[in-house]
Scaffold this motif. Sequence first.
Motif, PDB file in Angstrom:
ATOM      1  N   ARG A  54       0.857  -1.189   0.000  1.00 27.63           N
ATOM      2  CA  ARG A  54       0.000   0.000   0.000  1.00 27.63           C
ATOM      3  C   ARG A  54       0.886   1.228   0.000  1.00 27.63           C
ATOM      4  O   ARG A  54       1.922   1.246   0.631  1.00 27.63           O
ATOM      5  CB  ARG A  54      -0.907   0.021   1.224  1.00 27.63           C
ATOM      6  CG  ARG A  54      -1.859  -1.142   1.227  1.00 27.63           C
ATOM      7  CD  ARG A  54      -2.824  -1.058   2.364  1.00 27.63           C
ATOM      8  NE  ARG A  54      -3.613  -2.266   2.350  1.00 27.63           N
ATOM      9  CZ  ARG A  54      -4.920  -2.274   2.386  1.00 27.63           C
ATOM     10  NH1 ARG A  54      -5.582  -1.148   2.459  1.00 27.63           N
ATOM     11  NH2 ARG A  54      -5.578  -3.397   2.370  1.00 27.63           N
ATOM     12  N   SER A  55       0.436   2.252  -0.689  1.00 29.58           N
ATOM     13  CA  SER A  55       1.182   3.505  -0.744  1.00 29.58           C
ATOM     14  C   SER A  55       0.415   4.579   0.001  1.00 29.58           C
ATOM     15  O   SER A  55      -0.800   4.667  -0.102  1.00 29.58           O
ATOM     16  CB  SER A  55       1.379   3.938  -2.190  1.00 29.58           C
ATOM     17  OG  SER A  55       2.112   2.970  -2.884  1.00 29.58           O
ATOM     18  N   VAL A  56       1.146   5.398   0.750  1.00 31.19           N
ATOM     19  CA  VAL A  56       0.546   6.475   1.531  1.00 31.19           C
ATOM     20  C   VAL A  56       1.098   7.795   1.003  1.00 31.19           C
ATOM     21  O   VAL A  56       2.300   7.934   0.780  1.00 31.19           O
ATOM     22  CB  VAL A  56       0.855   6.312   3.029  1.00 31.19           C
ATOM     23  CG1 VAL A  56       0.277   7.462   3.836  1.00 31.19           C
ATOM     24  CG2 VAL A  56       0.322   4.976   3.539  1.00 31.19           C
ATOM     25  N   TYR A  94      -8.072   6.343  -3.929  1.00 37.54           N
ATOM     26  CA  TYR A  94      -7.305   6.428  -2.684  1.00 37.54           C
ATOM     27  C   TYR A  94      -8.280   6.688  -1.544  1.00 37.54           C
ATOM     28  O   TYR A  94      -9.168   7.531  -1.661  1.00 37.54           O
ATOM     29  CB  TYR A  94      -6.274   7.566  -2.754  1.00 37.54           C
ATOM     30  CG  TYR A  94      -5.266   7.365  -3.849  1.00 37.54           C
ATOM     31  CD1 TYR A  94      -4.073   6.699  -3.593  1.00 37.54           C
ATOM     32  CD2 TYR A  94      -5.513   7.812  -5.134  1.00 37.54           C
ATOM     33  CE1 TYR A  94      -3.151   6.480  -4.598  1.00 37.54           C
ATOM     34  CE2 TYR A  94      -4.597   7.601  -6.151  1.00 37.54           C
ATOM     35  CZ  TYR A  94      -3.422   6.938  -5.879  1.00 37.54           C
ATOM     36  OH  TYR A  94      -2.518   6.720  -6.886  1.00 37.54           O
ATOM     37  N   ARG A 144      -7.599   8.998   4.811  1.00 30.16           N
ATOM     38  CA  ARG A 144      -7.373   8.504   6.169  1.00 30.16           C
ATOM     39  C   ARG A 144      -7.403   9.610   7.210  1.00 30.16           C
ATOM     40  O   ARG A 144      -7.888   9.412   8.309  1.00 30.16           O
ATOM     41  CB  ARG A 144      -6.034   7.766   6.253  1.00 30.16           C
ATOM     42  CG  ARG A 144      -5.984   6.514   5.428  1.00 30.16           C
ATOM     43  CD  ARG A 144      -6.957   5.511   5.965  1.00 30.16           C
ATOM     44  NE  ARG A 144      -6.905   4.284   5.175  1.00 30.16           N
ATOM     45  CZ  ARG A 144      -7.934   3.521   4.973  1.00 30.16           C
ATOM     46  NH1 ARG A 144      -9.102   3.832   5.475  1.00 30.16           N
ATOM     47  NH2 ARG A 144      -7.822   2.431   4.255  1.00 30.16           N
ATOM     48  N   GLU A 168      -4.437   6.785   1.267  1.00 24.67           N
ATOM     49  CA  GLU A 168      -3.797   5.478   1.109  1.00 24.67           C
ATOM     50  C   GLU A 168      -4.355   4.830  -0.138  1.00 24.67           C
ATOM     51  O   GLU A 168      -5.556   4.908  -0.402  1.00 24.67           O
ATOM     52  CB  GLU A 168      -4.096   4.624   2.337  1.00 24.67           C
ATOM     53  CG  GLU A 168      -3.474   3.273   2.329  1.00 24.67           C
ATOM     54  CD  GLU A 168      -3.809   2.501   3.595  1.00 24.67           C
ATOM     55  OE1 GLU A 168      -2.863   2.138   4.303  1.00 24.67           O
ATOM     56  OE2 GLU A 168      -4.990   2.287   3.855  1.00 24.67           O
ATOM     57  N   SER A 169      -3.494   4.141  -0.896  1.00 25.10           N
ATOM     58  CA  SER A 169      -3.957   3.501  -2.122  1.00 25.10           C
ATOM     59  C   SER A 169      -5.054   2.508  -1.804  1.00 25.10           C
ATOM     60  O   SER A 169      -5.034   1.822  -0.784  1.00 25.10           O
ATOM     61  CB  SER A 169      -2.797   2.812  -2.834  1.00 25.10           C
ATOM     62  OG  SER A 169      -2.214   1.837  -2.012  1.00 25.10           O
TER      63      SER A 169
END
Length: 118
Positions: free
Chosen positions: A51-53, A95, A98, A114-115
């Motif tokens: 996961r990418s943030v 996305y 969050r 987040e992705s």
Amino acid sequence: MIRVAFDRPEVGDEGEYGGHATDFVETLICRAEVTYKRGSEVVDAARLQGRSVFEIKIRKIGIAPNIASDWRMRTVGIGLPDGNGPEDDLPGARYNVREVDALSDKKWVFLIVESDLL
């Protein structure tokens, strides 16, 4: 800077099946400054997922200060040009929002997204 869209959830009746369905409604399109924060790997149902943030910075215009953590962000013009199927036909990579900080600056709204791995 890239163009992004923010979609708010709208809960509707699922019709003959009883229950509720959540659709997303495009609410805001704007330019955003995107900064890669970190990547992570989590174990989900016995498989590894990356996961990418990202940290997002947008101008505090219109409805931007009302963005909440149940909304989602999409890229505009890049990724998934035809949406994510018949139930979600809005284009762009998704996305999950969050965190939202609309208080610490008079001109900007800061977000952590987040992705969305489907």
